[in-house]
Scaffold this motif. Structure first.
Motif, PDB file in Angstrom:
ATOM      1  N   PRO A 111      20.178  15.632  40.644  1.00  0.00           N
ATOM      2  CA  PRO A 111      20.811  13.966  40.107  1.00  0.00           C
ATOM      3  C   PRO A 111      20.250  12.648  40.148  1.00  0.00           C
ATOM      4  CG  PRO A 111      21.663  14.753  42.465  1.00  0.00           C
ATOM      5  CD  PRO A 111      20.378  15.547  42.133  1.00  0.00           C
ATOM      6  N   ARG A 112      20.543  11.703  39.631  1.00  0.00           N
ATOM      7  CA  ARG A 112      20.127  10.915  39.891  1.00  0.00           C
ATOM      8  C   ARG A 112      21.255   9.207  40.827  1.00  0.00           C
ATOM      9  NH1 ARG A 112      16.159   9.665  34.977  1.00  0.00           N
ATOM     10  NH2 ARG A 112      15.704  11.646  34.838  1.00  0.00           N
ATOM     11  N   ALA A 113      20.458   8.285  41.098  1.00  0.00           N
ATOM     12  CA  ALA A 113      20.817   7.104  41.882  1.00  0.00           C
ATOM     13  C   ALA A 113      20.807   6.274  41.084  1.00  0.00           C
ATOM     14  CB  ALA A 113      20.836   6.797  43.129  1.00  0.00           C
ATOM     15  N   ILE A 114      22.214   5.456  40.744  1.00  0.00           N
ATOM     16  CA  ILE A 114      21.515   4.035  40.214  1.00  0.00           C
ATOM     17  C   ILE A 114      22.236   3.220  41.810  1.00  0.00           C
ATOM     18  CG2 ILE A 114      22.820   2.404  38.773  1.00  0.00           C
ATOM     19  CD1 ILE A 114      21.641   4.046  37.389  1.00  0.00           C
ATOM     20  N   TYR A 115      21.393   1.973  41.910  1.00  0.00           N
ATOM     21  CA  TYR A 115      20.978   1.370  43.216  1.00  0.00           C
ATOM     22  C   TYR A 115      20.783  -0.532  42.691  1.00  0.00           C
ATOM     23  CZ  TYR A 115      18.750  -0.671  47.127  1.00  0.00           C
ATOM     24  OH  TYR A 115      18.493  -1.601  48.408  1.00  0.00           O
ATOM     25  N   ALA A 116      21.672  -0.721  43.131  1.00  0.00           N
ATOM     26  CA  ALA A 116      21.686  -2.994  43.372  1.00  0.00           C
ATOM     27  C   ALA A 116      20.963  -2.829  44.194  1.00  0.00           C
ATOM     28  CB  ALA A 116      23.383  -2.973  42.808  1.00  0.00           C
ATOM     29  N   HIS A 117      20.374  -3.596  43.615  1.00  0.00           N
ATOM     30  CA  HIS A 117      19.045  -4.094  44.489  1.00  0.00           C
ATOM     31  C   HIS A 117      18.765  -5.411  44.699  1.00  0.00           C
ATOM     32  CE1 HIS A 117      15.455  -3.659  47.327  1.00  0.00           C
ATOM     33  NE2 HIS A 117      14.755  -4.556  46.344  1.00  0.00           N
ATOM     34  N   ASN A 118      18.835  -6.170  45.893  1.00  0.00           N
ATOM     35  CA  ASN A 118      18.735  -7.597  46.347  1.00  0.00           C
ATOM     36  C   ASN A 118      16.966  -7.869  46.371  1.00  0.00           C
ATOM     37  OD1 ASN A 118      18.945 -10.146  46.714  1.00  0.00           O
ATOM     38  ND2 ASN A 118      20.541  -9.661  47.940  1.00  0.00           N
TER      39      ASN A 118
END
Length: 149
Positions: free
Chosen positions: A71-78
């Motif tokens: 699978p893949r991850a979607i990461y909202a990074h600050n």
């Protein structure tokens, strides 16, 4: 909260969603340690002490099961500091993961002439902070580059 609010839409599309929290310093609990199609994460790397546990957790969650496509991850990074971001990328690579920006730069640069009125804040998070967020797709790239620290 969002999962509950969107349950009908997700189910109508033939999908499902769940959420689980756990202490990164321990093994993932049973409800987390299973095959996932997509992992969503937001604002988890805010200090150097969070880098290795974050990378370890993603490596465990993104491992393919029985030859299945990982699978893949979607990461909202600050982004907070260049050094911290570089360490996060090194730590992911050491575990055989790659992080690719879904947009070449942060939101502010993506939408020319975006003003305060064009982006609403979310709760106590203002528009300026939201414009800094970088969306990353994280996935298994190959064998780890070195032994994970």
């Amino acid at each position: 909260l969002n999962i509950g609010l969107n349950a009908g839409v997700v189910a109508a599309a033939g999908g499902s969603a769940t959420c689980a929290a756990y202490d990164w310093l321990g093994a993932p609990p049973a409800e987390v340690a299973r095959k996932w199609d997509l992992v969503l994460a937001a604002d988890l790397v805010y200090a150097f002490a969070a880098v290795a546990p974050f990378a370890d957790s993603l490596a465990a969650l993104l491992a393919g099961v029985d030859g299945a496509l990982a699978p893949r991850a979607i990461y909202a990074h600050n982004p907070r500091a260049d050094e911290l971001d570089a360490e996060m990328h090194r730590s992911l690579e050491a575990r055989g993961l790659r992080a690719k920006s879904l947009f070449p730069t942060a939101m502010a640069a993506e939408v020319p002439n975006m003003g305060e009125a064009d982006v609403a804040g979310v709760g106590h998070i203002g528009p300026e902070a939201l414009r800094r967020v970088v969306l990353l797709e994280i996935f298994a790239s190959a064998a780890p580059t070195s032994a994970a620290p």
